[in-house]
Design a protein around this motif. Sequence first.
Motif, PDB file in Angstrom:
ATOM      1  N   GLU A  10       0.744  -1.118   0.052  1.00  0.00           N
ATOM      2  CA  GLU A  10      -0.014  -0.031  -0.115  1.00  0.00           C
ATOM      3  C   GLU A  10       0.901   1.279  -0.002  1.00  0.00           C
ATOM      4  N   ASP A  11       1.819   1.274   0.780  1.00  0.00           N
ATOM      5  CA  ASP A  11       2.849   2.295   0.967  1.00  0.00           C
ATOM      6  C   ASP A  11       4.244   2.060   1.352  1.00  0.00           C
ATOM      7  N   ALA A  12       4.891   1.876   0.379  1.00  0.00           N
ATOM      8  CA  ALA A  12       6.376   1.271   0.742  1.00  0.00           C
ATOM      9  C   ALA A  12       7.214   2.291   1.211  1.00  0.00           C
ATOM     10  N   ALA A  13       7.006   3.430   0.947  1.00  0.00           N
ATOM     11  CA  ALA A  13       7.782   4.523   1.823  1.00  0.00           C
ATOM     12  C   ALA A  13       7.528   4.476   3.261  1.00  0.00           C
ATOM     13  N   ARG A  14       6.396   4.518   3.619  1.00  0.00           N
ATOM     14  CA  ARG A  14       6.103   4.484   5.220  1.00  0.00           C
ATOM     15  C   ARG A  14       6.410   3.096   5.526  1.00  0.00           C
ATOM     16  N   ALA A  15       6.087   1.957   4.755  1.00  0.00           N
ATOM     17  CA  ALA A  15       6.313   0.710   5.408  1.00  0.00           C
ATOM     18  C   ALA A  15       8.185   0.706   5.728  1.00  0.00           C
ATOM     19  N   ALA A  16       8.700   0.897   4.903  1.00  0.00           N
ATOM     20  CA  ALA A  16      10.101   1.097   5.023  1.00  0.00           C
ATOM     21  C   ALA A  16      10.677   1.521   6.406  1.00  0.00           C
ATOM     22  N   ARG A  17       9.962   2.394   6.928  1.00  0.00           N
ATOM     23  CA  ARG A  17      10.314   3.027   8.150  1.00  0.00           C
ATOM     24  C   ARG A  17       9.919   2.016   9.313  1.00  0.00           C
ATOM     25  N   VAL A  18       9.349   0.947   9.133  1.00  0.00           N
ATOM     26  CA  VAL A  18       8.945   0.002  10.309  1.00  0.00           C
ATOM     27  C   VAL A  18       9.872  -1.195  10.369  1.00  0.00           C
TER      28      VAL A  18
END
Length: 198
Positions: free
Chosen positions: A90-98
């Motif tokens: 859904e949102d690769a950029a935000r998920a990469a921060r997890v």
Amino acid sequence: MNQSPQFRPLLALAALLLLAACGGRSDPPPLQGATMGGPINLIGGDGRRVSDSQFAGRYRIVYFGFTFCPDVCPVDLALIGAGLRRFEAEDAARAARVTPIFISVDPARDTPAVVGAYAARFHPRIVALTGSEEEVAQVARRYAIYYQRQPPAQPGGAYLVDHSRQIVLYGPEGEPIAILPHDQGIDAFVAELRRWVR
């Protein structure tokens, strides 16, 4: 249009509700101010020391369990893995921060190689950690995790470890944000990630 005085408070309340619904106001995180979390100094699946400072600036999904767990841990780790995959789609950029983190409460059996191979089955980015009995106990206390090794059913047999069942989202500075639902399905799990990960 003239507004009757008795309707003005209702109009003001409606405006506030509309602002809240449109994102004009954000609620504080459920775990804001909770005294849980803190330093980590354990051993990763590759045998190297891992410190909480390595996760600075990143959100962390922290889960305690053990690889010999017959039911709960694999279910929860599967949820974490599947939820993170959906969030990545859904949102690769935000998920990469997890960063998902799995910490063993059974260091006697869960060597670095064992926890590393186990966690990788659920998601390639799960950081699997173990350590000495004392090291694990210190981290568990900081993260408000109860665990207790149970006696084996027969002498020399396998044993289980009772432990707290909670998946907790921590923020970029290590602050506790929310307990992620483990019993409401993947949609509810991902909704919480969407809500809190910026």
